[in-house]
Design an enzyme around this catalytic site. Structure first.
Site, mmCIF file in Angstrom:
data_model
loop_
_atom_site.group_PDB
_atom_site.id
_atom_site.type_symbol
_atom_site.label_atom_id
_atom_site.label_comp_id
_atom_site.label_asym_id
_atom_site.label_seq_id
_atom_site.Cartn_x
_atom_site.Cartn_y
_atom_site.Cartn_z
ATOM 1 N N GLU A 52 0.835 -1.197 0.000
ATOM 2 C CA GLU A 52 0.000 0.000 0.000
ATOM 3 C C GLU A 52 0.877 1.258 0.000
ATOM 4 O OE1 GLU A 52 -3.462 1.909 2.962
ATOM 5 O OE2 GLU A 52 -2.171 0.261 3.648
ATOM 6 N N LYS A 121 -9.049 3.015 -2.045
ATOM 7 C CA LYS A 121 -9.347 2.363 -0.772
ATOM 8 C C LYS A 121 -10.740 2.771 -0.301
ATOM 9 C CE LYS A 121 -7.091 1.555 3.735
ATOM 10 N NZ LYS A 121 -5.849 1.827 4.493
ATOM 11 N N TYR A 127 -8.346 5.578 13.758
ATOM 12 C CA TYR A 127 -8.360 5.225 15.177
ATOM 13 C C TYR A 127 -6.967 4.747 15.552
ATOM 14 C CZ TYR A 127 -8.774 0.584 13.087
ATOM 15 O OH TYR A 127 -8.566 -0.542 12.326
ATOM 16 N N CYS A 177 -5.696 -2.760 2.438
ATOM 17 C CA CYS A 177 -5.489 -2.831 3.887
ATOM 18 C C CYS A 177 -6.769 -2.942 4.701
ATOM 19 C CB CYS A 177 -4.634 -1.649 4.344
ATOM 20 S SG CYS A 177 -3.876 -1.938 5.967
ATOM 21 N N SER A 204 0.185 -1.793 7.172
ATOM 22 C CA SER A 204 0.020 -2.566 8.404
ATOM 23 C C SER A 204 1.283 -2.631 9.256
ATOM 24 C CB SER A 204 -0.462 -3.981 8.073
ATOM 25 O OG SER A 204 -0.883 -4.645 9.246
ATOM 26 N N GLY A 368 -14.976 -61.043 10.730
ATOM 27 C CA GLY A 368 -14.090 -61.986 10.058
ATOM 28 C C GLY A 368 -12.665 -61.447 10.073
ATOM 29 N N ILE A 369 -11.716 -62.262 10.558
ATOM 30 C CA ILE A 369 -10.328 -61.827 10.713
ATOM 31 C C ILE A 369 -9.451 -62.618 9.753
ATOM 32 C CG2 ILE A 369 -8.433 -61.472 12.330
ATOM 33 C CD1 ILE A 369 -10.998 -59.910 12.991
ATOM 34 N N GLY A 372 -5.052 -59.717 7.618
ATOM 35 C CA GLY A 372 -4.653 -58.605 6.771
ATOM 36 C C GLY A 372 -5.052 -57.272 7.374
ATOM 37 N N ASP A 374 -7.338 -54.613 6.585
ATOM 38 C CA ASP A 374 -8.672 -54.069 6.803
ATOM 39 C C ASP A 374 -9.376 -54.699 7.992
ATOM 40 O OD1 ASP A 374 -8.252 -52.446 4.651
ATOM 41 O OD2 ASP A 374 -9.416 -53.659 3.242
ATOM 42 N N GLU A 487 -10.931 -50.057 -1.995
ATOM 43 C CA GLU A 487 -11.511 -51.230 -2.638
ATOM 44 C C GLU A 487 -12.849 -50.897 -3.292
ATOM 45 O OE1 GLU A 487 -9.513 -54.653 0.268
ATOM 46 O OE2 GLU A 487 -11.591 -54.022 0.587
#
Length: 664
Positions: A52, A121, A127, A177, A204, A368-369, A372, A374, A487
């Site tokens: 600016e 602007k 302030y 700004c 700024s 079910g195991i 693997g 997942d 998958e």
């Protein structure tokens, strides 16, 4: 247009220049600006923004009312404008400008010796340490829509959008700004009017905590507007009579900070970032609330003027992407963020399963195991769920069901895993029932003359699923699904069997690459409890991914469908962003070039396109309930993805054919 030119894929290189300045020395400031301008052009930038009031310095105070300074700024602008004559980029510089006996704080937009427009602007801070209303007028007080500057008649006003005809998704809006510090910044309306790149020329000064606030402000504005936000601020050389300056430059894209300058540097700086304009446009298309906002604010939007220009981009030359592209978009590279992600995913899965059990009144699970990945992760989630409900882990019935090709390694891993978790462990040999099924349907397989076709494989998968559902009937349990997002995307699941159907599935929106990290995270952080032997989890991670359905040799899943690392990459950019295969390949080569040649990336992408867009949707149309875990997408027809089961893949395959096998 070359495949290896970033502009060919709707990226734009944006830059912020922070020149060393001298207060009230426009000639020096122009010289520094021109040096950075040329550097930005040499680096392939399409846009470069400066601070600016950069041609005068911001901290001139009442010197702004001195004619000598104002004349000097116009002479400096003439120098910068002349320097842009042969450069294919838009330059945006800040300066004070007299218009109808009033003074405005302005951004001047330049391209190839042409002034595209002047933006005053809107909001003037008056302030604290700021007294801008003492010297300047707000752009809202302007009574003219055009001004004559350096002999050119140019648009004047805050409601302008600068559009590149040769890069149509590049649509620029400029504010200054304080404009972005207001409740409704001008850039918010500009974004609704179509601006994709919002530029803020700022000065700024710095005080404690302000740098962090700027980062939040810029990132949040880019996120709310679904835009890129380019922010420049004053640095070395500004007056330190009462203030200090840190020279903070920021470029953010849709809430993600891409680059930041080094603060408190006694030198000029140029920072650049490659912004994905297509991503921004697609997010606006996808998020219907953006379109609703456009309609609600039609009156404000109609006031914007469109200013067209041509950059003159050379897309026939290579221009590599300068942007970090994660190899694993579902898995953060940073270790601490990765742990946080794993914790969050794990908690989401547990919360979903906990609610399902509580609402159904069921307190047992059947899983079910296989030994693997997942099924391992599904069992880990089940264990934590039982802990959360205050139920014993023995309420989980884990079942390993060896078939004709089950290896002893995976069988032992399944047994060890169930023992480690502390669930009820069962083993059912499915071979007798499979033999009976093969005989019943007239399949030609026999011990003397084995026939290992798809039916032979699917009979085993089906028998496992049948056992799980009937066991759930017998014990009053709920069958927990194990199939993952990768998958489902590839159709790498048998219709109606365990990796496809269940009473509830916790993995359906979790890709394979993330499941690998989740299992490792559980092992490393001892989520199963202190003192638990987690070596079995590490052994499972080191096991080749295989369905283990055909005796005699190891079936490698990735040898058939391609590496999951690449396929999850393809899935993310297809599902989350809707990119074409050529753009996905461009990103994939950028991320994976050290591992995979472009020809391999193309080969795997073709597999993905064929399997994802044709032939697999009917499996996704009837998946069981499952919690969505991430913004990367879900394939549930009740959630992120609704698609016809009988569509064609022709247009995507044709685009794959446009990908060169080598760099070109």
């Amino acid at each position: 247009m070359r495949f290896d030119n970033l502009y060919s894929h709707d990226f734009a290189r944006l830059a912020v220049g922070l020149p060393l300045c001298r207060v009230a020395d426009p000639a020096f400031n122009a010289e520094q600006t021109i040096a950075l301008l040329k550097q930005a052009a040499a680096g392939g930038a399409a846009v470069v923004a400066f601070p600016e009031l950069g041609l005068s310095a911001y901290s001139c105070d009442d010197l702004f009312h001195q004619r000598a300074l104002l004349d000097g700024c116009e002479a400096a602008l003439a120098s910068v404008l002349a320097a842009t004559q042969a450069l294919p980029l838009v330059a945006i510089v800040g300066m004070p400008l007299r218009v109808e006996q009033r003074l405005f704080n302005c951004a001047v937009v330049l391209l190839r010796g042409r002034i595209l427009g002047v933006v005053p602007k809107t909001y003037l801070p008056n302030y604290g340490e700021f007294y801008e209303a003492r010297q300047f007028c707000s752009g809202e007080e302007a009574t003219v829509a055009t001004v004559t500057l350096l002999g050119q008649q140019v648009p004047f006003g805050s409601r302008q959008i600068f559009t590149a005809e040769d890069l149509p998704l590049l649509r620029l809006h400029v504010e200054i700004c304080e404009d972005v510090w207001t409740p409704i910044p001008p850039s918010s309306f500009a974004a609704l009017a179509g601006a994709t790149v919002l530029v803020n020329l700022s000065a700024s000064n710095v005080v404690i905590g302000k740098a962090g606030y700027r980062r939040q402000l810029v990132s949040q504005q880019s996120a709310r507007c679904l835009a890129a936000y380019v922010y420049s601020s004053a640095g070395a050389g500004e007056s330190t009579t009462d203030l200090a300056w840190d020279g903070q430059a920021l470029i953010s894209e849709n809430g993600e900070l891409l680059v930041e300058s080094e603060r408190f540097q006694r030198r000029s700086q140029l920072v650049t970032a490659d912004v994905d304009l297509e991503r921004l446009a697609r997010e606006r298309m996808r998020q219907t609330s953006f379109g609703q906002s456009v309609r609600l604010h039609a009156a404000q939007i109609s006031a914007f003027r469109d200013v067209a220009f041509k950059l003159g981009l050379d897309c026939d030359q290579p221009l590599a992407l300068r942007r970090h592209v994660e190899r694993f978009p579902y898995v953060p590279a940073d270790h601490s963020r990765r742990d946080e992600r794993c914790q969050e995913v794990y908690n989401i899965q547990v919360q979903g399963l906990t609610q399902r059990l509580a609402s159904s009144g069921i307190n047992k699970l059947v899983v079910g195991i296989s030994g693997g990945l997942d099924s391992t992760h599904a069992l880990l989630v089940a264990a934590r769920t039982m802990d959360a409900l205050g139920l014993p882990r023995t309420n989980i019935i884990g079942v390993t069901m060896p078939g004709f090709a089950t290896g002893e390694r995976t069988r032992q891993q399944a047994l060890r895993l169930m023992a480690t978790v502390g669930c009820e462990a069962r083993e059912i040999d499915i071979r007798p029932s499979c033999v009976q099924m093969l005989q019943d349907i007239g399949h030609p397989h026999s011990d003397a003359q084995p026939v290992y076709d798809v039916t032979f494989e699917n009979v085993q998968a089906g028998e496992r699923t049948s056992h799980l559902f009937r066991l759930a009937n017998l014990t009053g349990g709920l069958v927990l699904g194990t199939g993952d997002l990768s998958e489902l995307a590839l159709g790498w699941c048998t219709y109606g069997v365990g990796d496809h159907m269940s009473h509830y599935n916790v993995n359906a929106s979790v890709p394979k690459t993330l499941i690998q990290h989740l299992v490792r995270w559980v092992a490393e952080t001892h989520q199963l409890g202190a003192g638990t032997d987690t070596q079995v989890l590490l052994d499972i991670l080191d096991t080749e991914i295989s369905p283990e359905l055909v005796p005699g040799s190891l079936q490698s899943t990735e040898a058939t469908v391609g590496p999951y690392a690449l396929q999850d990459f393809n899935l993310f950019y297809t599902l989350r962003h809707g990119y074409t295969p050529t753009k996905i390949a461009f990103l994939g080569r950028h991320a994976w070039s050290e591992v995979y040649a472009l020809a391999e990336i193309k080969r795997v992408l073709r597999i993905f396109v064929q399997r994802f867009f044709k032939g697999s949707q009917f499996k996704r149309s009837c998946v069981p309930n499952a919690p969505k875990v991430g913004s990367g997408g879900s394939l549930s027809p009740r959630g992120d993805w609704r698609a016809p089961s009988d569509s064609e893949a022709v247009v995507w395959l044709a685009d794959v054919d446009r990908i060169p096998d080598e760099r070109a």
